[in-house]
Design an enzyme around this catalytic site. Sequence first.
Site, PDB file in Angstrom:
ATOM      1  N   VAL A 189       0.907  -1.359  -0.027  1.00 13.87           N
ATOM      2  CA  VAL A 189      -0.019   0.135  -0.019  1.00 13.87           C
ATOM      3  C   VAL A 189       0.774   1.172   0.128  1.00 13.87           C
ATOM      4  CG1 VAL A 189      -2.089  -0.979   0.889  1.00 13.87           C
ATOM      5  CG2 VAL A 189      -0.381  -0.173   2.464  1.00 13.87           C
ATOM      6  N   GLY A 190       2.063   1.193   0.408  1.00 11.35           N
ATOM      7  CA  GLY A 190       3.152   2.467   0.340  1.00 11.35           C
ATOM      8  C   GLY A 190       2.994   3.073  -0.937  1.00 11.35           C
ATOM      9  N   CYS A 191       3.567   4.284  -0.843  1.00 14.09           N
ATOM     10  CA  CYS A 191       3.690   5.005  -2.202  1.00 14.09           C
ATOM     11  C   CYS A 191       5.224   4.796  -2.584  1.00 14.09           C
ATOM     12  CB  CYS A 191       3.588   6.534  -2.073  1.00 14.09           C
ATOM     13  SG  CYS A 191       1.983   7.137  -2.032  1.00 14.09           S
ATOM     14  N   VAL A 192       6.163   4.450  -1.733  1.00 11.41           N
ATOM     15  CA  VAL A 192       7.390   3.982  -2.378  1.00 11.41           C
ATOM     16  C   VAL A 192       7.957   2.707  -1.507  1.00 11.41           C
ATOM     17  CG1 VAL A 192       9.871   4.745  -1.913  1.00 11.41           C
ATOM     18  CG2 VAL A 192       8.012   6.468  -2.270  1.00 11.41           C
ATOM     19  N   ASN A 214       9.064   6.430  -9.890  1.00 12.46           N
ATOM     20  CA  ASN A 214       9.183   5.248  -8.809  1.00 12.46           C
ATOM     21  C   ASN A 214       7.885   4.503  -9.081  1.00 12.46           C
ATOM     22  OD1 ASN A 214      10.734   3.361  -7.191  1.00 12.46           O
ATOM     23  ND2 ASN A 214       9.227   3.643  -5.675  1.00 12.46           N
TER      24      ASN A 214
END
Lengths: 104, 169
Positions: free
Chosen positions: A101-104, B42
């Site tokens: 779920v994280g963006c990075v 990214n």
Amino acid sequence: MPVATMLGREIHVDEEGFLTDPSEWDEELAKQLATNIGLELTDRHFEAIRFAREDQAAQGETPTLRRMQTVGGFPTKELFGLFPKKPAKKLSYVAGLQKPVGCV
Amino acid sequence: MTATDTVPVPSFDDADETGRKLVIICSKGSLDMAYPGLVLANAALGEGIETHIFFTFWGFEIINTKTMGDLKFVAMGNPATHMPNAVMGLPGMTALSTKMMRKQIADLDIPEIPEFLDLIHASGGHLWACRMSADMMKLTEDDLYEGVEGIISATDFMELSEGAQTLFI
């Protein structure tokens, strides 16, 4: 939520096909999931998969690619080789986990 | 083995098939304006999208090896911080607000700029530097992050961005 039948077992998945219950997963199923998306799993794939599952069990969420590298020691470049184009999603799918779920 | 034709399988369509391509122009040199381009690049790479970042003008701060690890966040003149300019203009305030923002970013486990570039480079992202900016600032490839593939002209940029979705940041 759909229930898929794979390897003669009932497997709970979400609309996209990702497993919703990691405990229904085993390595035989991983091979089937890999076949579903046109991948053939090597020992190295399984090393990444096992780490992702252990990390998810400990942290409660699927590791991102960055975490796979910094904590798991799997270089990002290698993961792109093992799970081409969409490594985070393909790894999660085959490992029986939800997408990170994280963006990075 | 049970037939899998009734099993939902995620669609991992290759971006090659959709032809999607993303170009991000990074033109700002502050800490807060460096991250949006890198985060989006990214994410795009993780989706298998061909991704290029073009660094121009102040965006050179992000790829200049002397500055990339030391970008600053300036709160003065930024109404979104909800802080009075008379306070944010005092000596030391930029260092303080930069420190606070760095901590917030680190707390989210987001990498610092040099490591983020490593991640993008390892993911197959293409990094380019602007010729005019390099000439103005008297910088060569030796001054830039090693993953930068080249210093290119506006015309070169037009060629590489053909058919791409383009973001200017």
